[in-house]
Design an enzyme around this catalytic site. Structure first.
Site, PDB file in Angstrom:
ATOM      1  N   ASN A  89      -8.431  16.361   2.417  1.00 40.19           N
ATOM      2  CA  ASN A  89      -8.386  17.101   1.148  1.00 40.19           C
ATOM      3  C   ASN A  89      -8.487  18.607   1.337  1.00 40.19           C
ATOM      4  O   ASN A  89      -8.101  19.354   0.439  1.00 40.19           O
ATOM      5  CB  ASN A  89      -9.536  16.617   0.253  1.00 40.19           C
ATOM      6  CG  ASN A  89      -9.790  17.532  -0.919  1.00 40.19           C
ATOM      7  OD1 ASN A  89      -9.027  17.549  -1.886  1.00 40.19           O
ATOM      8  ND2 ASN A  89     -10.861  18.318  -0.839  1.00 40.19           N
ATOM      9  N   TYR A 160       2.922  26.407   0.105  1.00 39.89           N
ATOM     10  CA  TYR A 160       2.089  25.237  -0.194  1.00 39.89           C
ATOM     11  C   TYR A 160       2.942  23.976  -0.311  1.00 39.89           C
ATOM     12  O   TYR A 160       2.623  22.929   0.274  1.00 39.89           O
ATOM     13  CB  TYR A 160       1.333  25.499  -1.496  1.00 39.89           C
ATOM     14  CG  TYR A 160       0.581  24.311  -2.048  1.00 39.89           C
ATOM     15  CD1 TYR A 160      -0.660  23.953  -1.525  1.00 39.89           C
ATOM     16  CD2 TYR A 160       1.099  23.565  -3.098  1.00 39.89           C
ATOM     17  CE1 TYR A 160      -1.358  22.863  -2.032  1.00 39.89           C
ATOM     18  CE2 TYR A 160       0.412  22.482  -3.617  1.00 39.89           C
ATOM     19  CZ  TYR A 160      -0.812  22.137  -3.080  1.00 39.89           C
ATOM     20  OH  TYR A 160      -1.501  21.054  -3.587  1.00 39.89           O
ATOM     21  N   LYS A 164       2.972  20.523   2.170  1.00 37.94           N
ATOM     22  CA  LYS A 164       2.649  19.187   1.670  1.00 37.94           C
ATOM     23  C   LYS A 164       3.807  18.214   1.882  1.00 37.94           C
ATOM     24  O   LYS A 164       3.597  17.015   2.111  1.00 37.94           O
ATOM     25  CB  LYS A 164       2.273  19.261   0.191  1.00 37.94           C
ATOM     26  CG  LYS A 164       0.952  19.983  -0.082  1.00 37.94           C
ATOM     27  CD  LYS A 164      -0.230  19.285   0.563  1.00 37.94           C
ATOM     28  CE  LYS A 164      -1.549  19.907   0.119  1.00 37.94           C
ATOM     29  NZ  LYS A 164      -2.724  19.228   0.721  1.00 37.94           N
TER      30      LYS A 164
END
Length: 254
Positions: A89, A160, A164
């Site tokens: 996370n 980002y 991912k």
């Protein structure tokens, strides 16, 4: 393995979504390792709320292989058994405010590297350090936190989103490689969550727009997202691996 029997590492567990994930696992009786980088006071307070039998906090930068190795050594020493479940996370420094992010014309490769290091290198480090203990236990669950932005790139978070997307690819190749060892690897992807430290910079009208765009007419909360993370650690997901579950109120439908 039931969740109550698992030892769970939550990276970036001291704040935001990580804290909700810690609470979700602890409520099911799991023993939780709360990893943090800068939030020492919050991590120690969170661990103390459950007591040393159920939680402890450990500082480490997940991009540093040696520091990650120390997490697993300390976890086994503390709980007397290896980590069985890893939730990747931890998020490299990032604020979800599209107006403040670099655009296509000026984003630097350094910005990409920072996000790739946090998302992909961090997940690779924790996975590799977890393998020996998971093989010993005959059970392993790796749950990576993703985003719905690479399916619905409504905001130009180039660095980002790319990191991912790479993490999803790693999720699937790891799932194929580790499946014979009873180690499942999955991803849970969200949209904007109301509210975490990272999304605190998001203008309120953006939240309202997202809520109006979802079938449920609301923005997903960190606690709701954490419930989906539990699924992949539970016996109900024992035959599920290499999957990406989008939890965003139906904004993105696969």
């Amino acid at each position: 393995m039931q969740i109550a029997e698992q030892i769970v590492l939550v990276t970036g567990g001291a704040r935001g979504l990580g804290t909700s994930i810690v609470h979700a696992f602890a409520a099911q009786g799991a023993r939780v390792v709360i990893n943090y980088r800068n939030s020492a006071a919050a991590a120690e307070t969170l661990a103390a709320s459950y007591g040393p039998e159920h939680a402890f906090a450990v500082r480490a930068d997940v991009t540093d292989r040696a520091q990650v190795a120390a997490i697993f050594t300390q976890a086994q020493a503390h709980f007397g058994a290896p980590v069985t479940t890893v939730v990747n996370n931890a998020l490299a420094d990032f604020q979800f405010n599209g107006d403040a992010r670099s655009g296509a014309a000026d984003i630097s490769w350094d910005e990409f590297e920072a996000q790739f290091s946090g998302s992909v290198r961090g997940a690779l480090n924790t996975t590799q350090q977890a393998l020996a203990g998971m093989r010993e236990a005959g059970f392993g669950r790796i749950i990576n936190i993703g985003t719905n932005l690479f399916q619905n790139p409504v905001v130009p978070y180039h660095d980002y989103t790319a990191s991912k997307a790479a993490l999803l690819s790693l999720t699937r190749t790891l799932a194929s490689d580790l499946g014979p060892h009873n180690i499942a690897v999955n991803m849970v992807s969200g949209g904007l969550l109301r509210t975490t430290d990272a999304s605190a910079a998001t203008p309120e009208d953006v939240f309202d727009f997202i809520a109006a765009s979802t079938p449920l007419r609301r923005v997903t909360t960190p606690d709701e997202f954490a419930d989906a993370v539990l699924f992949f650690a539970s016996p109900w997901a024992r035959s599920v691996t290499g999957q990406n579950l989008v939890v965003d109120g139906g904004l993105v439908m696969n």
